[in-house]
Design a protein around this motif. Structure first.
Motif, PDB file in Angstrom:
ATOM      1  N   ARG A 344       0.839  -1.212   0.000  1.00  0.00           N
ATOM      2  CA  ARG A 344       0.000   0.000   0.000  1.00  0.00           C
ATOM      3  C   ARG A 344       0.872   1.259   0.000  1.00  0.00           C
ATOM      4  O   ARG A 344       0.397   2.340  -0.328  1.00  0.00           O
ATOM      5  CB  ARG A 344      -0.924   0.000   1.222  1.00  0.00           C
ATOM      6  CG  ARG A 344      -2.014  -1.077   1.161  1.00  0.00           C
ATOM      7  CD  ARG A 344      -2.954  -0.965   2.353  1.00  0.00           C
ATOM      8  NE  ARG A 344      -4.005  -1.973   2.329  1.00  0.00           N
ATOM      9  CZ  ARG A 344      -5.155  -1.859   1.658  1.00  0.00           C
ATOM     10  NH1 ARG A 344      -5.392  -0.765   0.948  1.00  0.00           N
ATOM     11  NH2 ARG A 344      -6.071  -2.814   1.708  1.00  0.00           N
ATOM     12  N   ASP A 349      -1.027   2.835  -3.736  1.00  0.00           N
ATOM     13  CA  ASP A 349      -1.600   1.818  -2.853  1.00  0.00           C
ATOM     14  C   ASP A 349      -2.040   0.671  -3.762  1.00  0.00           C
ATOM     15  O   ASP A 349      -3.144   0.675  -4.317  1.00  0.00           O
ATOM     16  CB  ASP A 349      -2.790   2.399  -2.088  1.00  0.00           C
ATOM     17  CG  ASP A 349      -3.465   1.382  -1.157  1.00  0.00           C
ATOM     18  OD1 ASP A 349      -3.293   0.160  -1.368  1.00  0.00           O
ATOM     19  OD2 ASP A 349      -4.189   1.807  -0.252  1.00  0.00           O
ATOM     20  N   SER A 352      -5.433  -1.378  -3.024  1.00  0.00           N
ATOM     21  CA  SER A 352      -6.635  -0.628  -3.375  1.00  0.00           C
ATOM     22  C   SER A 352      -6.768  -0.464  -4.895  1.00  0.00           C
ATOM     23  O   SER A 352      -7.855  -0.617  -5.455  1.00  0.00           O
ATOM     24  CB  SER A 352      -6.602   0.748  -2.699  1.00  0.00           C
ATOM     25  OG  SER A 352      -7.713   1.524  -3.091  1.00  0.00           O
ATOM     26  N   VAL A 355      -7.848  -3.799  -6.556  1.00  0.00           N
ATOM     27  CA  VAL A 355      -9.252  -4.089  -6.293  1.00  0.00           C
ATOM     28  C   VAL A 355     -10.143  -3.204  -7.171  1.00  0.00           C
ATOM     29  O   VAL A 355     -11.118  -3.668  -7.779  1.00  0.00           O
ATOM     30  CB  VAL A 355      -9.572  -3.896  -4.796  1.00  0.00           C
ATOM     31  CG1 VAL A 355     -11.081  -3.934  -4.547  1.00  0.00           C
ATOM     32  CG2 VAL A 355      -8.874  -4.959  -3.966  1.00  0.00           C
ATOM     33  N   THR A 356      -9.803  -1.930  -7.259  1.00  0.00           N
ATOM     34  CA  THR A 356     -10.581  -0.996  -8.084  1.00  0.00           C
ATOM     35  C   THR A 356     -10.607  -1.424  -9.549  1.00  0.00           C
ATOM     36  O   THR A 356     -11.671  -1.478 -10.177  1.00  0.00           O
ATOM     37  CB  THR A 356     -10.000   0.414  -7.972  1.00  0.00           C
ATOM     38  OG1 THR A 356     -10.092   0.865  -6.614  1.00  0.00           O
ATOM     39  CG2 THR A 356     -10.737   1.393  -8.873  1.00  0.00           C
ATOM     40  N   GLU A 367     -11.494  -6.994  -0.468  1.00  0.00           N
ATOM     41  CA  GLU A 367     -10.238  -6.314  -0.100  1.00  0.00           C
ATOM     42  C   GLU A 367      -9.960  -6.500   1.378  1.00  0.00           C
ATOM     43  O   GLU A 367     -10.841  -6.307   2.217  1.00  0.00           O
ATOM     44  CB  GLU A 367     -10.325  -4.823  -0.422  1.00  0.00           C
ATOM     45  CG  GLU A 367      -9.061  -4.043  -0.066  1.00  0.00           C
ATOM     46  CD  GLU A 367      -9.137  -2.585  -0.489  1.00  0.00           C
ATOM     47  OE1 GLU A 367      -8.222  -1.818  -0.108  1.00  0.00           O
ATOM     48  OE2 GLU A 367     -10.104  -2.201  -1.187  1.00  0.00           O
ATOM     49  N   GLU A 369      -6.888  -5.770   4.575  1.00  0.00           N
ATOM     50  CA  GLU A 369      -5.809  -4.838   4.906  1.00  0.00           C
ATOM     51  C   GLU A 369      -4.495  -5.310   4.305  1.00  0.00           C
ATOM     52  O   GLU A 369      -3.674  -4.502   3.883  1.00  0.00           O
ATOM     53  CB  GLU A 369      -5.693  -4.715   6.427  1.00  0.00           C
ATOM     54  CG  GLU A 369      -4.784  -3.597   6.919  1.00  0.00           C
ATOM     55  CD  GLU A 369      -3.339  -4.035   7.072  1.00  0.00           C
ATOM     56  OE1 GLU A 369      -2.445  -3.171   7.016  1.00  0.00           O
ATOM     57  OE2 GLU A 369      -3.106  -5.246   7.246  1.00  0.00           O
TER      58      GLU A 369
END
Length: 439
Positions: A344, A349, A352, A355-356, A367, A369
């Motif tokens: 990240r 990151d 993130s 996943v997007t 998602e 941590e």
């Protein structure tokens, strides 16, 4: 164009694989090895030669940073760089670009200079954590002016020497903190007795094996027999010849292309023994149900596109996460990647971002941590954002093999570690063989 400047963005339609790929690929030199060889050569007592170095934005930024500090680096021959160490000078500035190796490896070197050294970089680099290096230097008695940011821009107020001795750090965010301190440690008056004291382990451990191995090859005395402790004796580093291996992180997407298409891809010159974290890809591909063999002048993957659902802990090989996540995101599931919370803080990151982008393809993704899980893949066409991150571009290329017309919003960010990646990828997908030395 200035090879160390941030590249202009370039949209790119990732090649769609209409058939199984059959390719032989030659990848450029390891960024990790090239960066470490440059730093160790700069701190040595005599000249060094670096053979088959990586020629890319990150390593050229390292070269320019060392030159700013008074080190002579001759890059006139693409296959043979020479380094002439000299007295480290202050009153200068270093451009880190988006290179974590520069923003972390060079401040401890700069602390040995005879005056202030200013560090800055790309806008994205100002968002990357560098509190570890800044705090460590302060604990070693080196003044660092950072305006309270614990990040770029900052100035190392060097006084010509570093006492060294005992030092405790939390290196749970990046192994580069340990590598940076260890490489400069032989030049500290008392050497360094370094301990990692964080609640989490140091990620990407193979990089620490690499730096310890290279320090010893340069003549340093390093004791790493105790877990999370490294003791480096003060002394001279020797100039020597460094031969750089192919970059296995950059090679990984090509091997995964064989898996994605059920084809065969060979990476030439894959080392039989290596400290590179990217070598983990061999084990991963086998676990996914494809075959790995030594043949055709290198390492060959015979891919099986029917992946075996699996859960991977990539804490020690996190750079593989983006390309693997893309492969999983266009396949079935479930596939899980854990242990990569530290990515990240990379160029973006990455958890993130992945996943997007996978959700934009229509994938069902959870998602965490420290990672992600693909429950179901997706193949909806559209635009894949790369976030100025070369690994996100590699991931988009992998996804584009099976998603027709997938457009990357910027492929120029690959200049960080392989300026010709897009062209090499197109040749591999379209069946052409590489020409020249590929560097």
């Amino acid at each position: 164009m200035n090879a160390t400047a941030a590249p202009e963005k370039r949209r790119w339609t990732a090649p769609y694989a209409e058939a199984a790929i059959d390719a032989v690929v030659r990848v450029p030199g390891s960024k990790s090895m090239t960066a470490r060889a440059l730093v160790l050569a700069a701190l040595a007592s005599g000249p060094s030669v670096i053979r088959r170095p990586l020629i890319a934005r990150d390593t050229l930024l390292m070269v320019e940073g060392l030159r700013a500090l008074g080190v002579g680096v001759d890059t006139g021959d693409d296959d043979r760089w020479t380094v002439e160490p000299g007295a480290l000078k202050g009153g200068t500035a270093v451009d880190c670009g988006l290179a974590g190796t520069v923003m972390r490896f060079l401040p401890p070197v700069a602390a040995l200079a005879d005056g202030p050294v200013a560090f800055d970089g790309d806008p994205h680099a100002r968002e990357r954590p560098n509190d570890g290096v800044i705090k460590a230097l302060r604990d070693l008695g080196v003044e660092v002016e950072d305006g309270g940011r614990l990040a770029l821009p900052f100035t190392v107020e060097a006084a010509g020497a570093v006492k060294g001795g005992e030092l405790a750090v939390d290196a749970s965010k990046t192994s580069q903190l340990v590598s940076a301190l260890l490489m400069a440690a032989p030049r500290f008056e008392q050497g360094l007795d370094l301990r990692h004291v964080g609640d989490r382990p140091v990620p990407s451990r193979p990089y620490l094996d690499m730096v310890v191995q290279m320090l010893r090859q340069a003549g340093a005395e390093v004791d790493d027999t105790e877990p999370d402790r490294w003791r480096v004796a003060p002394g001279e580093l020797q100039g020597r010849e460094w031969v750089i291996e192919p970059d296995l992180q950059n090679a990984a997407p090509f091997l995964l292309a064989a898996v994605a298409t059920g084809g065969r891809v060979t990476v030439e010159g894959w080392p039989v023994e290596t400290a590179q974290a990217g070598d983990r890809i061999r084990d991963v591909i086998t676990r996914l149900g494809s075959r790995v063999e030594w043949s055709r002048g290198g390492l060959t993957v015979a891919g099986s596109p029917s992946l075996i659902p699996t859960e991977l802990d990539l804490a020690d090989a996190s750079e593989l996460t983006p390309a693997l996540a893309a492969l999983f995101g266009v396949d079935g599931g479930p596939f899980t990647i854990r242990g990569v919370a530290h990515i990240r803080g990379h160029e973006t990151d990455r958890v993130s971002a992945l996943v997007t982008e996978l959700r934009k393809l229509g994938a069902d993704v959870d998602e965490f941590e420290d990672g992600l899980r693909v429950n179901r893949g997706g193949r909806a066409p559209g635009t894949w954002a790369t976030y100025a991150d070369h690994r996100m571009a590699h991931a988009g290329a992998v996804a584009g093999l099976v998603v027709p017309g997938l457009v990357l919003d910027d492929v120029a960010c690959v200049s960080k570690t392989w300026p010709d990646f897009a062209e090499a990828w197109e040749r591999a997908v379209h069946g052409d063989r590489p020409e020249g030395n590929g560097a």
